[in-house]
Design a protein around this motif. Sequence first.
Motif, PDB file in Angstrom:
ATOM      1  N   MET A 163     -25.449 -16.642  17.469  1.00 24.18           N
ATOM      2  CA  MET A 163     -27.043 -18.558  16.893  1.00 24.18           C
ATOM      3  C   MET A 163     -26.221 -17.508  15.379  1.00 24.18           C
ATOM      4  N   ARG A 164     -26.893 -16.381  14.781  1.00 24.81           N
ATOM      5  CA  ARG A 164     -27.150 -16.317  13.640  1.00 24.81           C
ATOM      6  C   ARG A 164     -25.350 -16.143  12.571  1.00 24.81           C
ATOM      7  N   LEU A 187     -25.257 -19.889  12.080  1.00 21.19           N
ATOM      8  CA  LEU A 187     -26.481 -20.503  10.987  1.00 21.19           C
ATOM      9  C   LEU A 187     -26.330 -19.816   9.629  1.00 21.19           C
ATOM     10  N   ARG A 190     -23.077 -22.113   8.480  1.00 20.93           N
ATOM     11  CA  ARG A 190     -23.017 -23.960   7.954  1.00 20.93           C
ATOM     12  C   ARG A 190     -22.817 -24.443   6.947  1.00 20.93           C
TER      13      ARG A 190
END
Length: 178
Positions: free
Chosen positions: A143-144, A147, A150
């Motif tokens: 997830m890091r 993000l 992105r």
Amino acid sequence: MPTVGVTNWEGGRSAAEHLAGLGHSALAVIGGHRHHRYSKARIDGFRSVVPDASIRIGFADWRRADAHRQALGILRGPGRPTAVFACSDLMALGVYDAAKDLGLRIPDDLSVIGFDDVPEAGWATPTLTTVRQPLTEMGSAAMRLLLANRGGRPPVGSVVRFELATSLVVRSSTAARG
């Protein structure tokens, strides 16, 4: 492409070191898919500890039923191993099924180690010794990465790979070879 993984080679090595430390020398490994890098890495780590001649290897494509069939063949054959390392907990449960079919007691007659540390490993009877993959931490790292990237891509030529440590969780499915 950014990736998150674990120290598969070290995990296989820690499984072999544990079994060798218990006095096991007749060993078997049930890998996932023959061509998956992480399956190969787990097997190669295991092989780094013990001579190839003493390891019987089968592949079960990550399925419990296939691991059951592979284990039946390995455990029925001459020179039956005293310990099996399955490259996933699900496949280790297939080894449990084969041991039960053959009247072998875990860990008295056969020690078994899995890989993943899924909840079922702690529910199995006996509880499964396994190499823990830090799944929650892997999800957080992924997830890091997502993000952080992105709206853009990592620079050309950069390789972003997070590799998290595995750890051996010793439970009741392994015992000293007596």
